[in-house]
Write an enzyme that holds these catalytic residues in place. Structure first.
Site, PDB file in Angstrom:
ATOM      1  N   ASN A  33       0.841  -1.200   0.000  1.00  0.00           N
ATOM      2  CA  ASN A  33       0.000   0.000   0.000  1.00  0.00           C
ATOM      3  C   ASN A  33       0.876   1.249   0.000  1.00  0.00           C
ATOM      4  O   ASN A  33       2.082   1.169   0.219  1.00  0.00           O
ATOM      5  CB  ASN A  33      -0.913  -0.014   1.232  1.00  0.00           C
ATOM      6  CG  ASN A  33      -2.210   0.763   0.999  1.00  0.00           C
ATOM      7  OD1 ASN A  33      -2.305   1.565   0.068  1.00  0.00           O
ATOM      8  ND2 ASN A  33      -3.213   0.501   1.832  1.00  0.00           N
ATOM      9  N   PHE A  34       0.241   2.388  -0.252  1.00  0.00           N
ATOM     10  CA  PHE A  34       0.892   3.695  -0.165  1.00  0.00           C
ATOM     11  C   PHE A  34       2.069   3.878  -1.106  1.00  0.00           C
ATOM     12  O   PHE A  34       3.019   4.590  -0.787  1.00  0.00           O
ATOM     13  CB  PHE A  34       1.305   3.991   1.289  1.00  0.00           C
ATOM     14  CG  PHE A  34       0.160   3.920   2.255  1.00  0.00           C
ATOM     15  CD1 PHE A  34       0.111   2.944   3.242  1.00  0.00           C
ATOM     16  CD2 PHE A  34      -0.912   4.803   2.145  1.00  0.00           C
ATOM     17  CE1 PHE A  34      -0.970   2.853   4.122  1.00  0.00           C
ATOM     18  CE2 PHE A  34      -1.993   4.731   3.018  1.00  0.00           C
ATOM     19  CZ  PHE A  34      -2.025   3.745   4.004  1.00  0.00           C
ATOM     20  N   LEU A  35       1.990   3.243  -2.291  1.00  0.00           N
ATOM     21  CA  LEU A  35       3.023   3.510  -3.311  1.00  0.00           C
ATOM     22  C   LEU A  35       2.852   4.954  -3.770  1.00  0.00           C
ATOM     23  O   LEU A  35       1.784   5.336  -4.261  1.00  0.00           O
ATOM     24  CB  LEU A  35       2.875   2.563  -4.494  1.00  0.00           C
ATOM     25  CG  LEU A  35       3.705   2.893  -5.751  1.00  0.00           C
ATOM     26  CD1 LEU A  35       5.189   2.976  -5.441  1.00  0.00           C
ATOM     27  CD2 LEU A  35       3.427   1.858  -6.840  1.00  0.00           C
ATOM     28  N   THR A  52      -4.551  -3.373  -3.888  1.00  0.00           N
ATOM     29  CA  THR A  52      -5.748  -2.879  -4.602  1.00  0.00           C
ATOM     30  C   THR A  52      -5.391  -1.524  -5.197  1.00  0.00           C
ATOM     31  O   THR A  52      -4.519  -0.819  -4.712  1.00  0.00           O
ATOM     32  CB  THR A  52      -6.938  -2.636  -3.650  1.00  0.00           C
ATOM     33  OG1 THR A  52      -6.543  -1.684  -2.654  1.00  0.00           O
ATOM     34  CG2 THR A  52      -7.420  -3.915  -3.025  1.00  0.00           C
ATOM     35  N   LEU A  81      -7.420  -0.512   3.031  1.00  0.00           N
ATOM     36  CA  LEU A  81      -7.537   0.889   3.464  1.00  0.00           C
ATOM     37  C   LEU A  81      -7.334   1.848   2.293  1.00  0.00           C
ATOM     38  O   LEU A  81      -6.658   1.482   1.331  1.00  0.00           O
ATOM     39  CB  LEU A  81      -6.487   1.160   4.536  1.00  0.00           C
ATOM     40  CG  LEU A  81      -6.610   0.238   5.766  1.00  0.00           C
ATOM     41  CD1 LEU A  81      -5.477   0.514   6.720  1.00  0.00           C
ATOM     42  CD2 LEU A  81      -7.961   0.428   6.415  1.00  0.00           C
TER      43      LEU A  81
HETATM   44  C1  LIG Z   1     -11.444   6.207  -2.970  1.00  0.00           C
HETATM   45  C2  LIG Z   1     -12.946   6.104  -2.986  1.00  0.00           C
HETATM   46  C3  LIG Z   1     -13.861   7.071  -3.432  1.00  0.00           C
HETATM   47  C4  LIG Z   1     -13.571   8.426  -3.968  1.00  0.00           C
HETATM   48  O1  LIG Z   1     -12.704   8.558  -4.804  1.00  0.00           O
HETATM   49  C5  LIG Z   1     -14.373   9.540  -3.432  1.00  0.00           C
HETATM   50  N1  LIG Z   1     -15.275   9.435  -2.425  1.00  0.00           N
HETATM   51  C6  LIG Z   1     -15.762  10.700  -2.224  1.00  0.00           C
HETATM   52  C7  LIG Z   1     -15.176  11.573  -3.114  1.00  0.00           C
HETATM   53  N2  LIG Z   1     -14.309  10.814  -3.859  1.00  0.00           N
HETATM   54  C8  LIG Z   1     -13.471  11.354  -4.944  1.00  0.00           C
HETATM   55  O2  LIG Z   1     -15.112   6.646  -3.323  1.00  0.00           O
HETATM   56  C9  LIG Z   1     -15.046   5.375  -2.803  1.00  0.00           C
HETATM   57  C10 LIG Z   1     -16.080   4.491  -2.510  1.00  0.00           C
HETATM   58  C11 LIG Z   1     -15.761   3.235  -1.991  1.00  0.00           C
HETATM   59  C12 LIG Z   1     -14.418   2.856  -1.739  1.00  0.00           C
HETATM   60  C13 LIG Z   1     -13.395   3.763  -2.029  1.00  0.00           C
HETATM   61  O3  LIG Z   1     -12.077   3.447  -1.798  1.00  0.00           O
HETATM   62  C14 LIG Z   1     -11.826   2.172  -1.196  1.00  0.00           C
HETATM   63  C15 LIG Z   1     -10.431   2.106  -0.617  1.00  0.00           C
HETATM   64  C16 LIG Z   1      -9.498   2.809  -1.534  1.00  0.00           C
HETATM   65  N3  LIG Z   1      -8.141   2.514  -1.185  1.00  0.00           N
HETATM   66  C17 LIG Z   1      -7.318   3.650  -1.462  1.00  0.00           C
HETATM   67  C18 LIG Z   1      -6.938   3.730  -2.928  1.00  0.00           C
HETATM   68  C19 LIG Z   1      -5.636   3.865  -3.253  1.00  0.00           C
HETATM   69  C20 LIG Z   1      -5.264   3.950  -4.575  1.00  0.00           C
HETATM   70  C21 LIG Z   1      -6.221   3.913  -5.561  1.00  0.00           C
HETATM   71  N4  LIG Z   1      -7.517   3.785  -5.242  1.00  0.00           N
HETATM   72  C22 LIG Z   1      -7.866   3.693  -3.941  1.00  0.00           C
HETATM   73  C23 LIG Z   1     -13.713   5.014  -2.569  1.00  0.00           C
END
Ligand SMILES: Cc1c(C(=O)c2nccn2C)oc2cccc(OCCCNCc3cccnc3)c12
Length: 398
Positions: A114-116, A150, A398
């Site tokens: 995570n956190f790349l 993820t 996360l």
């Molecule tokens: C991210 C995220 C967003 C949004 O982008 C968002 N919500 C409100 C405004 N925005 C722009 O909405 C979700 C709904 C379910 C699970 C989610 O994320 C699940 C966990 C994500 N892990 C972090 C991650 C890291 C890198 C790439 N994608 C996600 C998200």
């Protein structure tokens, strides 16, 4: 199903880091989560993932990062940074934490990657593959050969794809910051009314998770999770770390049956704000994310897809998640409650007014070939919620 490359042993793994010849003037640096937390926070706050319109950027707090990274069994050498040799400025990071996965019943000691993050000024220098190779080397040196990751980015063969879903809690602010639009056939007043929640929860016996609940809540979670094909197994120490409430980070609740005193349900969510990048009135969007939950309501049915079993679980989860939205809104002042189509979420997403988002989350298992799993959404129906099959994914990242 099984490891793609089962041939290597620890003896085959180089004991020193890959040379950073691609970028002279930079060096590898093991980030010390205690002493370097301010620098790590700043790197991510300024350079981590944004939405596709660059309107929002994740704002993982220092306490969130400490929670997310220093879980039981964490290793300092798995917090890998790159910094400028002269100024010592941190310009890149990747992390691995130990997890015990179970994939269709097979137990897999793994890591979550995570956190790349690569500083905006160092993009297109192909540093991401360098970070991934280096963290893989360090994890392999510990005799771990599988990893879970993820992300929104598309890589070869995801195990599953889940869709984002959003339950507006403060519709007015979400509209003002441009996260949601006004449907052609509705007024702002009607939209605000549509998403207004009561101030008090409804589930009898709902209360914060406490130390005395750990054994019972863990047993309930592990039993509930066994229905999914991809899960994380928690021991008591891990359960305590991941679920005991930390203000502004993680919130967990149990339902104690008033009659029997038993724990019948469990629910948790984490809070992770977005920095709003281009709005005059707001600079932060407060977001709650559904984390793990469990309910014993369908345990008496041998088949979870039995109509009656589905009905009782749908009713119980709808009430539980709606209560979590009520707490997130009225007690914690969250603006939106996010969930994926994973777990049994497709049972309640529509009824609880979680609108489908335009994001997809891909789940990747490295060095482990597996048949694709249901992600709770139907790809060739524009990823609509799949209430019939639900999902095989029990792991929440996360
Ligand atoms: C991210 C995220 C967003 C949004 O982008 C968002 N919500 C409100 C405004 N925005 C722009 O909405 C979700 C709904 C379910 C699970 C989610 O994320 C699940 C966990 C994500 N892990 C972090 C991650 C890291 C890198 C790439 N994608 C996600 C998200």
């Amino acid at each position: 199903e099984g490891p793609v490359d089962n041939s290597k042993t620890v003896a085959d793994i180089p004991t020193s880091p890959l040379p950073l010849k691609a970028i002279p003037g930079f060096e590898w640096y093991d980030v010390d989560i205690e002493n370097d937390i301010d620098e790590l926070y700043q790197l991510l706050n300024e350079n981590y993932v944004e939405d596709q319109d660059s309107a929002f950027r994740f704002d993982y707090s220092k306490s969130f990062l400490q929670w997310a990274l220093t879980c039981p069994g964490y290793k300092k050498e798995w917090f890998v940074g790159i910094r400028v040799i002269s100024s010592k400025k941190l310009v890149g990071f990747i992390s691995a934490i130990p997890v015990t996965l179970q994939v269709r019943g097979k137990i897999l000691p793994s890591v979550d990657i995570n956190f790349l993050c690569v500083h905006k000024k160092l993009r297109a220098k192909r540093l991401a593959p360098v970070f991934i190779k280096e963290i893989t080397r360090r994890v392999n040196l510990c005799n771990i050969w599988q990893a879970l990751h993820t992300g929104g980015v598309v890589l070869p063969s995801p195990v599953s794809v889940c869709r984002y879903a959003h339950r507006p809690l403060n519709w007015g602010k979400m509209f003002d910051v441009g996260f949601t639009g006004l449907p052609y056939n509705a007024t702002k007043t009607q939209m605000i009314a549509k998403y207004t929640l009561s101030k008090t929860t409804t589930t009898p016996g709902l209360r914060r998770l406490e130390l005395k609940d750990l054994d019972e809540a863990l047993e309930l979670l592990n039993k509930y999770q066994s229905r999914f094909k991809l899960i994380q197994l928690f021991n008591k120490e891990e359960f305590k770390h991941w679920f005991l409430t930390i203000e502004n980070v993680i919130y967990s609740y149990v339902v104690e049956d008033p009659k029997t005193g038993k724990i019948t349900d469990f629910i948790s969510f984490y809070t992770l704000p977005f920095t709003i990048l281009n709005n005059n009135n707001y600079n932060s969007l407060n977001v709650a994310y559904l984390f793990y939950y469990a309910s014993d309501s369908d345990f008496n049915y041998p088949d979870r897809f039995d109509t009656e079993a589905t009905k009782v679980l749908k009713k119980r989860l709808s009430q539980l998640v709606n209560d979590a939205c009520i707490i997130a809104r009225s007690e914690l002042h969250m603006d939106v409650f996010n969930a994926l189509t994973s777990q049994d979420n497709s049972l309640f997403l529509k009824d609880l007014k979680f609108g489908p988002g335009d994001g997809l989350l891909n789940f990747y298992l490295f060095n482990y070939r597996t048949f694709p799993m249901n992600g709770g959404c139907i790809a060739d129906q524009n990823y609509a919620y799949d209430e019939e099959h639900r999902s095989d994914i029990g792991v929440v990242m996360l």
